[in-house]
Design a protein around this motif. Structure first.
Motif, short mmCIF file in Angstrom:
data_model
loop_
_atom_site.label_atom_id
_atom_site.label_comp_id
_atom_site.label_asym_id
_atom_site.label_seq_id
_atom_site.Cartn_x
_atom_site.Cartn_y
_atom_site.Cartn_z
N UNK A 60 5.55 10.62 -7.61
CA UNK A 60 6.53 9.54 -7.49
C UNK A 60 5.99 8.48 -6.56
N UNK A 61 6.83 8.00 -5.66
CA UNK A 61 6.39 6.96 -4.71
C UNK A 61 5.41 7.56 -3.71
N UNK A 102 -5.48 9.39 -9.56
CA UNK A 102 -5.75 7.96 -9.67
C UNK A 102 -4.44 7.19 -9.74
N UNK A 103 -4.32 6.14 -8.94
CA UNK A 103 -3.14 5.28 -8.95
C UNK A 103 -3.59 3.83 -8.85
N UNK A 104 -2.69 2.93 -9.21
CA UNK A 104 -2.99 1.50 -9.14
C UNK A 104 -1.73 0.73 -8.79
N UNK A 105 -1.92 -0.44 -8.22
CA UNK A 105 -0.81 -1.32 -7.87
C UNK A 105 -1.22 -2.75 -8.23
N UNK A 123 0.83 -1.21 0.00
CA UNK A 123 0.00 0.00 0.00
C UNK A 123 0.86 1.26 0.00
N UNK A 124 1.98 1.22 0.69
CA UNK A 124 2.82 2.42 0.81
C UNK A 124 3.90 2.49 -0.26
N UNK A 125 3.87 1.60 -1.24
CA UNK A 125 4.86 1.61 -2.31
C UNK A 125 4.16 1.57 -3.66
N UNK A 126 3.49 2.67 -3.99
CA UNK A 126 2.71 2.81 -5.21
C UNK A 126 3.27 3.99 -5.99
#
Length: 68
Positions: free
Chosen positions: A33-34, A61-64, A24-27
């Motif tokens: 950036x991170x 919007x972000x995704x992992x 969750x904390x590395x997207x």
């Protein structure tokens, strides 16, 4: 939540809590950036699961993707 989402949620909850926290904390966010993903949903994919949500810093919007 449909059946595929239920399956994804089951996969997600089967991961150790410390690993969930790291994922969750590395997207990656194109603006920041991170970052950390917030307000996310979990979707099933043929190769794993996909977290879709918002960047904690800029609300983009972000995704992992997490492989099985």
């Amino acid at each position: 939540m449909n059946v595929s989402d239920f399956d994804a949620e089951k996969k997600w909850r089967s991961l150790p809590k410390d690993l969930q926290k790291n994922l969750i904390s590395n997207v990656f966010c194109f603006s920041c950036g991170e970052t950390t993903i917030v307000d996310y949903s979990v979707r099933n994919d043929n190769l794993g699961i996909l977290l879709e949500g918002k960047c904690k810093q800029c609300n983009a919007n972000v995704a992992r993707f997490i492989e099985d």
